[in-house]
Structures are given as C-alpha cells and as structure tokens.
Design an enzyme around this catalytic site. Sequence first.
Site, short mmCIF file in Angstrom:
data_model
loop_
_atom_site.label_atom_id
_atom_site.label_comp_id
_atom_site.label_asym_id
_atom_site.label_seq_id
_atom_site.Cartn_x
_atom_site.Cartn_y
_atom_site.Cartn_z
N MET A 120 10.60 25.19 -0.55
CA MET A 120 9.71 24.25 -1.24
C MET A 120 10.50 23.26 -2.10
O MET A 120 10.26 22.06 -2.05
CB MET A 120 8.72 25.02 -2.11
N ARG A 171 -10.78 0.88 14.46
CA ARG A 171 -10.67 1.63 13.21
C ARG A 171 -11.73 1.08 12.29
O ARG A 171 -12.82 1.60 12.20
CB ARG A 171 -9.25 1.45 12.66
N TYR A 202 14.91 31.95 4.16
CA TYR A 202 13.74 32.75 4.50
C TYR A 202 13.73 33.07 6.00
O TYR A 202 14.11 32.24 6.82
CB TYR A 202 12.45 31.95 4.23
N LYS A 245 0.86 -1.20 0.00
CA LYS A 245 0.00 0.00 0.00
C LYS A 245 0.89 1.24 0.00
O LYS A 245 2.10 1.14 0.25
CB LYS A 245 -0.91 -0.04 1.22
C1 LIG Z 1 -0.20 -1.77 6.93
C2 LIG Z 1 -0.76 -2.99 7.46
C3 LIG Z 1 0.05 -4.07 7.82
C4 LIG Z 1 1.55 -4.02 7.81
O1 LIG Z 1 2.02 -3.43 8.97
P1 LIG Z 1 3.59 -3.27 9.23
O2 LIG Z 1 3.69 -2.68 10.59
O3 LIG Z 1 4.09 -2.34 8.20
O4 LIG Z 1 4.14 -4.60 9.13
C5 LIG Z 1 -0.56 -5.24 8.21
N1 LIG Z 1 -1.90 -5.33 8.26
C6 LIG Z 1 -2.71 -4.30 7.98
C7 LIG Z 1 -4.18 -4.49 8.08
C8 LIG Z 1 -2.19 -3.10 7.57
O5 LIG Z 1 -2.99 -2.08 7.26
#
Ligand SMILES: *Cc1c(COP(=O)(O)O)cnc(C)c1O
Length: 831
Positions: A775, A599, A726, A501
Amino acid sequence: MTYTIEKVTTLIGARRYGDKETNIGFLLTDSRSLCFPEETLFFALKSERNDGHNYIPELYRRGVKNFVVTEVPANCASDYPDANFLRVVNTLEALQRLAERHRDEFNIPVVGITGSNGKTMVKEWLYQLLSPQMCVTRSPRSYNSQIGVPLSVWLMNEQTEVGVFEAGISQPGEMLALRDIIQPTIAVLTNIGEAHQRNFESKGDKCKEKLVLFHDARTVVYNADDELVERVLAQMESTLPGGEPQERLGWSVRDRHAPMFVKSIEKKESATTVTYIYKGGEENWYSIPFIDDASICNSIICAIVALRIGIAPDELDRRMQGIEQVAMRLEVKEGQHGCTLINDSYNSDINSLDIALDFMNRRPDHKGRRHTLILSDIFQSGEEPTALYQEVSDLARERGVVKFIGIGPEICAQSERIQIAEKDFFGSVEEFIVSDVFRSLRDEVILLKGARRFGFDRLTELLVKKVHETTLEVNLSAVVKNLNHYRSFMKAETKLVCMIKADGYGAGAVEIAKTLQDHRVDYLAVAVADEGVTLRRNGITSNIMIMNPEMTAFKTMFDYDLEPEVYSFRLLEALIKAAEKEGITGYPVHIKLDTGMHRLGFDPRQDMEQLIDRLRHQNAIIPRSVFSHFVGSDNDGFDEFSARQFALFDEGSKQLQAAFEHKILRHIDNSAGIEHFPERQLDMCRLGLGLYGINPRNNEIIHNVSTLKTTILQMRRVPAGDTVGYSRKTVLEHDSVVAAIPIGYADGLDRHLSNRHGYCLVNGQKAEYVGNICMDVAMIDVTGIDCKEGDSVEIFGDHLPVTVLSDIVDTIPYEVLTGISNRVKRVYFQD
Ligand SMILES: *Cc1c(COP(=O)(O)O)cnc(C)c1O
C-alpha cells in the site's frame, strides 16, 4: 549606462514623435515585467498571437513614456502628451539594432556560446571561473533568443570587463542576427545534438547555422573530435576581415597536436582530473567535483576559454575544484504557517534576482499575502556594494516586496541602503533561524535567494511543510514549451482551450492554470464546478468552462463566472430556470453535440431544431460555443470515422450558428486532432494530454512535464532462494540487494508493475520491482547498482517516460498521470 532618447532615435534610425527629453536605462518587451517606468523604453513587438501596441495605454498610465512602435497612436499628442514614440519599420529589428550599437561601445573580450546542450552550464561556469578577477556580464538564466540576446547584451555597462552570452536558435537564419548583436571575440560551440532538428533539413545544416556565430570571431572553441564540426569548419573562411588568421582552438582526446590535447580523463569517486596540453605547452591538469561526461566536456570548453583569457593553469585548477552545479530552477513550495516559498537556487546576482522577483510579482495570489524577500550577500565583483544594494532596494520595492530579510556580513553593513519599512538583517542563516523574525513568518509569499555558501538549503528545509518523501515534480517551463509546440500547428487567430480537468491531468490545476493564464490561453476547462471555484479562489481570472456541470451547482457557477457545457434538454431546462430565478440574462454556455462518442451531447441529426427553438425563446443563457469530441483522432485507422464525425458536427454547428446573430465558436480538435487534422481547427481547439508533454498519436514525450520521485528508505542483502514481499511472489534467483521505497499503490503506483513486470531508475539504472507492491511501500532490486539509502529514485519522468509504465500495465498515460494520489506533494519549478 544610459542613452538619451535622442541618441536612441539616431541609433535605431527611427522617426520621433514627441519632444520630451529623457534617459533610457531599461528595455522592456513584456508589459508584465515593468519595473522602472521613467527610464524604460518599451518595444511594441508583434508576434503571431499578440501585439505589443495593445499595451501602450496601460503602460503609459503606469508611467512609461518612451515607446518604439510601427504605428504611432492616432491622437498621440493629445492622448500621450508626455510620451515619445519612435516609429520604425520593424520593432524587433530596432531592439536588435540598439543592442548591436550598444555592443559597439565595448572593446573587451566577449564570449558567445552556442550548441545544442550545455550552453547555460558553460556560461555559468565561465562566470564562476572568471568573476573572481574580472567583472563579468552574462545572459540572465537562459536568455538566448532573438529577444533574449539583445536584452542580455544591453546589460553590459562601464564596469563590464568581459561579456558571456548564449545564443540559441531553433530555425535557419536566426544566428546571423544574434552574431551581429553579440559580436563574439571568442565563439564557442558546445556540441551538436538532436534537439530542434525539426526545423532543419539535416544535422549538417544545423551545424552550419550554429557556426555562423564563428564568422569574424578572433578565436573559436569547439570539439575537434566531432567530424561533422571539423568538416563544416574546414569549408569556412579561416582568415578574418583584416587578413589575420582565425585562431581555432579545437580540443581532442585523440590528436596530440590539437591546440587543446586532453591527454587523460581520470574519474574518481566524486571528482575527475583532466590532464591536458594547451597549445603545445607544458602538461597541466585540473580537477572538477563531477564525474558525468557532460560536465567533463563542458569543463574542457571552459578551461580553453579561461586559459585563452589569461587565467594561469594553477589558478584554473584551484577555481575548477570549487565550481558548483548550476541549478536553474525556480521552485514553488508550500511552506509552514500558510506561507508559500519561491526558492531560487540559481546563482545569486542582480539580474536573476530581478527575474525571480518578477516571477513572484506576476503569480496571482488569492489571499493577497505579503511579499517577503530573504536575500544573502550578492557576489558580483565590480559593482560597489553601496550602489549594488541601492539597486536591490529599488528593485525589491518596485516589485512589491514589503518585508526584507538580509543575510550575510556585507548586506548587514549596507542595511541603510535597503529602503523597505520592514527589514531585518542577520550575519548568517544560523542567526536567522534562532531569531523571532524566523519564528514569526506567517501567511507570506517568500522569495528565498541565497548564494550557495550561505547554506539556504537548511533554511528551506525548515520552512517547507514536511512532506511525504515521494513528490511529483512539475516543470512549468515544459508546459509552456508544449503549449507553443501545439500552437505552432494552429493558425494565429485560432483560440485555445486548455484542459486542466482531473487536477490538471494530475499535475495540479492551480499552478498549471497560473502558468497558462500568464501565457494568455483563451479558456481553461475543468470537469466540475468545485474545480472552477478553486481556480477562482486562487486568483485565476481567465474564462473557465465546466465540462460536467452538476445540477446542484448552478448558483456556484453564476457566482464564480464559470461557463457550463450543456449536453441535454434536461440540463438545458434546469439551467435556464436557475438563471431566470437569479435574474440573469445572456449567461454564456457551451453546447455539446454527440457525433459518435455516444457519451454526452445533443444529437445533431435529431435535436437541432428543438434545441434552437428552445434557445431562441429565452434570454437567460446564450450559446458561446458549440463543440464535439473525436473518438479516435490519435489513430489513422479511425480517419474515416473521424471524417464522418466532422461532417455531422459541421452541419449541426452551422445550423446552430445560422439561427443566431452573434458569433458562436466552433471546436472539435483535441490534442491529437490539432496535429492530425489542422484543417479542422475551426475557431478553437482543445488541448489536453499534449500540454502535459505526451503526444497521444505516438505516445512519445514532447517536453516532459511531470517526474515522480521518491528516495531509498532502506537497503538489505537477501540471499538467493529467499522471497520478497506479501505472498512470497518473487523468489530471488541470486544473492541480491533489495531496497525499500516509500511509494505504494495508495500513491498511484500500479500493482501490475510488481514482481519484475516494471522498473524504476536508481542513479540512472533500471531497478525492477520485486515482490508485490504494498500500500505505502515497494521493494526494488538494486543488485549491482551503485546506490545508498537516501538516494533518489525516479518512478517515471525525465529519464523514464510515463508511457513505458502505461504500456507495461496495459493502460493509457492519462490513467497513470491522473492516478497519482493527493498525498504525493506536487513541487513546481521553472527552468
Ligand atoms: C479531455 C478532453 C479533451 C482533451 O483531450 P486530449 O486527448 O487530452 O487532448 C478535449 N475535449 C474534451 C471534451 C475532453 O473531455
């Protein structure tokens, strides 16, 4: 050099099934690398996670007729009428035995190299030093494992005059097998470092294991100033089986009586001169075009071996001056006009050409683009050009190259040998660059492989898309090492989801996914459907899980075979409805339970009955897995809470499973959990941050994957009292040198690093950020650092862990990695 199948059968002590006569020229252990099926002998190796026997039907269809197996297929005579099966007790041992017998055929110097660092460099430099006068066979790249070594030794043939092989170990007991295969006449220990300590009791044990390579070697080469090595060596037998004493060539900067006394090391701006006395002879010296300590140590080792083999001191000096840095990278870059460039700057020789072609061939390409090879003359002494380029042509054809561009006088002269329909030849890179052929490169995957002296750098520079000078270099080999690191905590049968992801935690989802698919992970997981679509369009066929499926994207998911996570009744209803509308049945989904994160997810204490009831009264979707997520597996302080989470999950998931006949995969461990709670790995684990090289439990780097780099744009002297940037935030206390670098907060460089809160590395030295980060540009203090405009700057990576930055700005490495903006080009490489 080929062997009849009958001979092979005898050499490895196999029982043979089948009676077709063939000759064996190639050994294969990975079905994906098949090249010349007719002459190939496939070894069906078994690992914890894979079994080569599964690939026999496919290989047979592709023309392989000879197999070394532990189990002969049931109907081998009828199903495989043309095949020979050689049955042995252990296929890996058979492979090693065959290489060992092959080695026995040679009565030539063979150099075996071990050590914690520098093995590949020493091997390649020896090649550079020896190849002008003798035909050297060496390990391709860093083939130094239990499988790599036999495959390397197998490459020796009638022309070979000296062999140079690496031996790498990670566990006690491994060196013995490697020594028997290599049977070095000259054994070399580069050094003993901390790497791979994990599997050894102590550094002494590791040293002992490495020095197993030294047994029976006529000559041994090592650093005599290393007391540990001296000590271990002193306990070792110093006479050889024949009664002859072993020749011990230790080098020392302290002991003038050492066989190789290094009298002085003089570093100049860009070269080093080493003055030495070899075996009490006359004083001599050589120079190398490097000044770093590792290169100097490696050069001394190479010098000893070269002198021992009989290179004269003045000749040694001449060749040392010309030695080249070894680039072991295979880079993938986006090129102009829809091309992808695979740039292999590794030394040009036929074995590394084969590896690079294999790499190109194996990477899925969605657009089905043509494969082009741009190749320079190959410098490989010994082999006849006609035979050499015939071999190049066969290899390229087998590996799917449809367009061939040869550069260099020798390859031009051999143009007839290249039997590829579309082919062009040029005397030099310059001639090629001004040609129509160059201008017409379009929508191709191009492998560039050129010996350094042809200046392929200029070629790549013109071919790559012009990019922002700030790049994120992603080491795909490190990704694989991290994957294996975590797999080592898992049971062989446990499945694995790799989280890619947020564009692969910033590293770029597509290339990471290609690598993971090649290493057969069970699932890839992305956040939204569009990310999944991108993967599919780039040729990813693995199972893909969508963690945050949007209600508007169900159709897309069905079309692209993307499996959504389901966390609420609202989502469940909408999904069932959408699937029913499409007439879909049994679509796999993944059920998320909320066990404490609060969540997303069903509540295992309240929702199970209703969830099960709903799932059982429809057939549009089917639960493929059920999972939950730990809130604090990275921290022992939460162990009790994690235990409660697990208990809740265990109960809820078992309830779900009990309601269905089919197996529903259960998973809860993330990266930290895999290491911390291996007993909770259940059917599958989900690996995220650890894959990208960061251990979430202690913030240490496992194998670094990403390096963010930029270059110095401009440097100026600024007097004490002046301010930088700046709002005049940094006041300079001394006269200073300030450099500007093209990276700013729009690239993801956190503003909290400004005003000396953080630093980057310039030529290995810390340079603090001065003034507010802008930036697109930042300023750094390079006072006292040896640097110039155009020099490279490391923002984080191999030498500056990303966790140093995340600590300074009081966040987690996840945020720094995923915050690197899209305009920063990702460059991929393998080492
Ligand atoms: C991102 C995620 C993981 C991975 O977590 P890490 O700490 O990066 O290993 C596992 N399960 C779910 C549901 C996640 O969203």
